[in-house]
Design an enzyme around this catalytic site. Structure first.
Site, short mmCIF file in Angstrom:
data_model
loop_
_atom_site.label_atom_id
_atom_site.label_comp_id
_atom_site.label_asym_id
_atom_site.label_seq_id
_atom_site.Cartn_x
_atom_site.Cartn_y
_atom_site.Cartn_z
N TYR A 117 0.84 -1.21 0.00
CA TYR A 117 0.00 0.00 0.00
C TYR A 117 0.86 1.25 0.00
CZ TYR A 117 -3.09 3.48 2.27
OH TYR A 117 -3.80 4.61 2.62
N LYS B 25 1.15 4.22 -2.76
CA LYS B 25 0.84 5.61 -2.44
C LYS B 25 2.03 6.52 -2.77
CE LYS B 25 -3.39 5.25 -0.86
NZ LYS B 25 -4.54 5.82 -1.61
#
Length: 258
Positions: A148, A152
């Protein structure tokens, strides 16, 4: 008169609903885009009329599904704002991350914003519109959830790429990096551990975590004419978390269970 339109992906969640509500202040129509149509419809009806808040079922990791969503947006008016909000995290540590987790997190958190922007780029050119990508403090520093976080971080760079390459068309592209946001998921954690927010407060100079409305207000600003001179930036909305990041990073590295 042509109606102004905003798209919010992941709109059925707490942050997405707050963003949709805020953007309704200066947009005529809000598309609440979510893979869960029932949840999107429920969120839309809670916010207002079907003419202003339109629920759209879309898998933002699917090029075909995103293309259909873009057609819907074009049919409703002039697209002024795209908010890439949909996102989720899987494995907590790098050693526990499986290849399928890595691919899934990158597909949702990085590839999907690319697909959504690509599908509506011409619509945004026509209005000299704005893109706001909901990133995360995880994309700026190491706080766990590696797949993740890497996605990002990529999203932050993608934000700059759009700003640089599409600025000549009048399109602005910015990102917001929230810290811990008090959503239903965190409320569930608090039910299991009543001290979870008290424990988290020590890392936040404002002595609280972020509220979904804090994120929504930042989106509203970046999408508005008040931010006409702002593009290619990442605005942390983290109650001061990243200001004291060094101490937290040391603690995380010492306590992470690898």
């Amino acid at each position: 008169m042509t109606k102004s339109v905003a798209i919010v992906t992941g709109a059925a969640g707490d942050i997405g609903r707050a963003i949709a509500s805020r953007l309704a202040d200066d947009h005529d129509v809000i598309l609440l885009v979510d893979i869960d149509m029932a949840a999107a419809e429920k969120a839309a009806r809670a916010l207002g009329s079907a003419e202003r808040f339109v629920a759209v079922s879309c898998d933002v990791t699917s090029e075909h599904s995103v293309a259909e969503m873009a057609k819907t947006a074009a049919s409703l008016g002039a697209l002024k704002t795209l908010v890439n909000n949909a996102g989720a995290a899987r494995a907590v540590s790098l050693q526990s991350t499986k290849p399928e987790d890595w691919r899934a997190d990158n597909a949702l958190n990085l590839e999907a914003p690319f697909l959504c922007f690509s599908a509506v780029a011409d619509l945004l050119k026509a209005t000299q519109g704005s893109v706001v990508n909901i990133a995360s403090v995880n994309g700026m520093h190491v706080f766990g959830h590696p797949a993740y976080s890497a996605a990002k971080a990529g999203l932050l760079h993608f934000t700059k790429l759009v700003a640089v390459e599409y600025g000549k068309f009048g399109i602005r592209s910015n990102a917001i990096a929230p810290g811990t946001v008090r959503t239903q998921a965190w409320e569930a954690r608090a039910a299991a551990n009543p001290n979870v927010f008290v424990e988290a407060r020590r890392w936040y100079p404002l002595q609280r975590v972020v509220d979904p409305k804090d994120v929504a207000n930042a989106v509203g600003f970046l999408a508005s004419a008040q931010a006409n001179g702002i593009t290619g930036v990442c605005l942390p909305v983290d109650c001061g978390l990243t200001a004291g990041q060094a101490e937290l990073a040391r603690t995380f590295s010492q306590s992470a269970d690898y």
